[in-house]
Design a protein around this motif. Sequence first.
Motif, mmCIF file in Angstrom:
data_model
loop_
_atom_site.group_PDB
_atom_site.id
_atom_site.type_symbol
_atom_site.label_atom_id
_atom_site.label_comp_id
_atom_site.label_asym_id
_atom_site.label_seq_id
_atom_site.Cartn_x
_atom_site.Cartn_y
_atom_site.Cartn_z
ATOM 1 N N GLU A 1 0.973 -0.938 -0.124
ATOM 2 C CA GLU A 1 0.017 0.198 -0.024
ATOM 3 C C GLU A 1 1.137 0.879 0.285
ATOM 4 O O GLU A 1 1.603 1.752 1.059
ATOM 5 C CB GLU A 1 -0.907 0.230 1.624
ATOM 6 N N GLU B 1 -3.927 -7.957 -0.249
ATOM 7 C CA GLU B 1 -4.952 -7.222 0.399
ATOM 8 C C GLU B 1 -5.109 -6.383 -1.126
ATOM 9 O O GLU B 1 -6.315 -6.421 -0.894
ATOM 10 C CB GLU B 1 -4.200 -6.629 1.506
ATOM 11 N N ASN B 2 -4.177 -5.790 -1.962
ATOM 12 C CA ASN B 2 -4.608 -5.021 -3.047
ATOM 13 C C ASN B 2 -5.755 -5.709 -3.964
ATOM 14 O O ASN B 2 -6.375 -5.796 -4.778
ATOM 15 C CB ASN B 2 -3.630 -4.960 -3.638
ATOM 16 N N TYR B 3 -4.930 -7.272 -4.488
ATOM 17 C CA TYR B 3 -5.698 -8.340 -5.150
ATOM 18 C C TYR B 3 -7.209 -8.789 -4.094
ATOM 19 O O TYR B 3 -8.727 -9.163 -5.408
ATOM 20 C CB TYR B 3 -5.336 -9.553 -5.070
ATOM 21 N N ARG B 4 -7.445 -8.935 -3.483
ATOM 22 C CA ARG B 4 -8.745 -8.606 -2.777
ATOM 23 C C ARG B 4 -9.518 -7.411 -3.333
ATOM 24 O O ARG B 4 -10.825 -7.535 -3.353
ATOM 25 C CB ARG B 4 -8.521 -9.712 -1.183
ATOM 26 N N LYS B 5 -9.069 -6.887 -3.178
ATOM 27 C CA LYS B 5 -9.630 -5.135 -2.969
ATOM 28 C C LYS B 5 -9.977 -5.212 -5.004
ATOM 29 O O LYS B 5 -10.835 -4.964 -4.572
ATOM 30 C CB LYS B 5 -8.695 -4.322 -2.799
ATOM 31 N N GLU C 1 -13.236 -7.586 -5.056
ATOM 32 C CA GLU C 1 -14.224 -6.430 -4.305
ATOM 33 C C GLU C 1 -15.246 -5.571 -5.382
ATOM 34 O O GLU C 1 -15.461 -5.231 -5.031
ATOM 35 C CB GLU C 1 -14.248 -7.228 -2.758
ATOM 36 N N ASP C 2 -13.907 -5.097 -5.391
ATOM 37 C CA ASP C 2 -14.448 -3.751 -6.091
ATOM 38 C C ASP C 2 -15.671 -3.467 -6.991
ATOM 39 O O ASP C 2 -15.516 -4.421 -8.053
ATOM 40 C CB ASP C 2 -13.048 -3.751 -7.287
ATOM 41 N N GLN D 1 -7.160 5.501 -10.468
ATOM 42 C CA GLN D 1 -6.965 4.636 -8.968
ATOM 43 C C GLN D 1 -4.929 5.204 -8.693
ATOM 44 O O GLN D 1 -5.011 5.426 -7.226
ATOM 45 C CB GLN D 1 -6.986 3.890 -8.674
ATOM 46 N N TYR E 1 -2.983 -0.199 -5.809
ATOM 47 C CA TYR E 1 -4.265 -0.862 -6.060
ATOM 48 C C TYR E 1 -3.743 -0.698 -7.503
ATOM 49 O O TYR E 1 -4.299 -1.173 -8.165
ATOM 50 C CB TYR E 1 -5.233 0.014 -5.218
ATOM 51 N N THR F 1 -2.016 -3.393 -9.267
ATOM 52 C CA THR F 1 -2.566 -4.380 -9.152
ATOM 53 C C THR F 1 -3.255 -4.612 -10.564
ATOM 54 O O THR F 1 -3.065 -5.626 -10.950
ATOM 55 C CB THR F 1 -3.500 -4.431 -7.651
#
Length: 312
Positions: free
Chosen positions: A60, A74-78, A81-82, A272, A281, A284
Amino acid sequence: MTLLQDRAATARSAPGRPSYWTMRRRDHLTGYLFITPALVGAVAFVFLPLVLVVWYSLHEWNVLADTFDFVGSENYRKLAEDPNVPGVLRATALFSIGLVVLNLGLALVLAVLLNQKLRGTTFFRVLFFSPVVVSLLAWTIVWGFLLQDNGGVNGLLSLFGIDGPNWLRSGGTAMVSVVVVQVFKNVGLNMVLFLAALQGVPQELYEAARTDGAGRWTVFRRITLPLISPTILLTSIITVVGSLQVFAQISVLTQGGPGTSTTVLVYYLYQQAFQFHAFGYGSTLSVLLFLIVLALTVLQWQMRKRWVFHES
């Protein structure tokens, strides 16, 4: 005779001791020296940035807050879910499909027409190719003025009693407008490539087909298309990759609007990373773009065996 000359003479006369710098080794060294600049450039400007983007995507990174924290996946999870990503991918697909179909189709039609031995074909070749050498930014700005509500396009339509829309501010016409502007900008490049391929088709094949009574469509489908299929593969790969990397047209003409109807993946990545300063992000999203381009390129390359001449 000096000591150095004596040793050189002894080495030349000594049996069973071939020189290390053989012709083969000198050729290899010459080849390596020639590819070294390109190899260094590829490592410095392609492979190293790619590795760094993957590394940044695991962090981050906020430049304004001066933070660079490892967050793992975490960025790939975001990304998964984006809620904006499905719309962005849909807009990217619409733009790419529209651009590829219109660009390749129009370029092939123009190449076939301008391959005829008629007067004036040189003028039209230059006319259709000239937008390719025009600055992309200048081209986009001019079209931005033409497509305004009171711009040149609607002014021309008003002469025929047609009330044109605000092309770049309407959800139904914004994407079409951006695609058409991009098609007019680059169709000349593919047209020239198709022209070169068409002029490489042996005329004897056309004469033999006409002697057998084949019609124009049959000749085009059975002779022309198979023989220019390698060029079609090349232009399709170039056009697909280019359509996924479009940014300036979206930024100047629509800024991703209205709403998010023209927010393609590259523009969303820019928002972004450089507007919201979420560089982790954004990296990503860059990895996602790279994987999409890689997958489509490999898919086209594998499918070539089914329709490209000499590849079956």
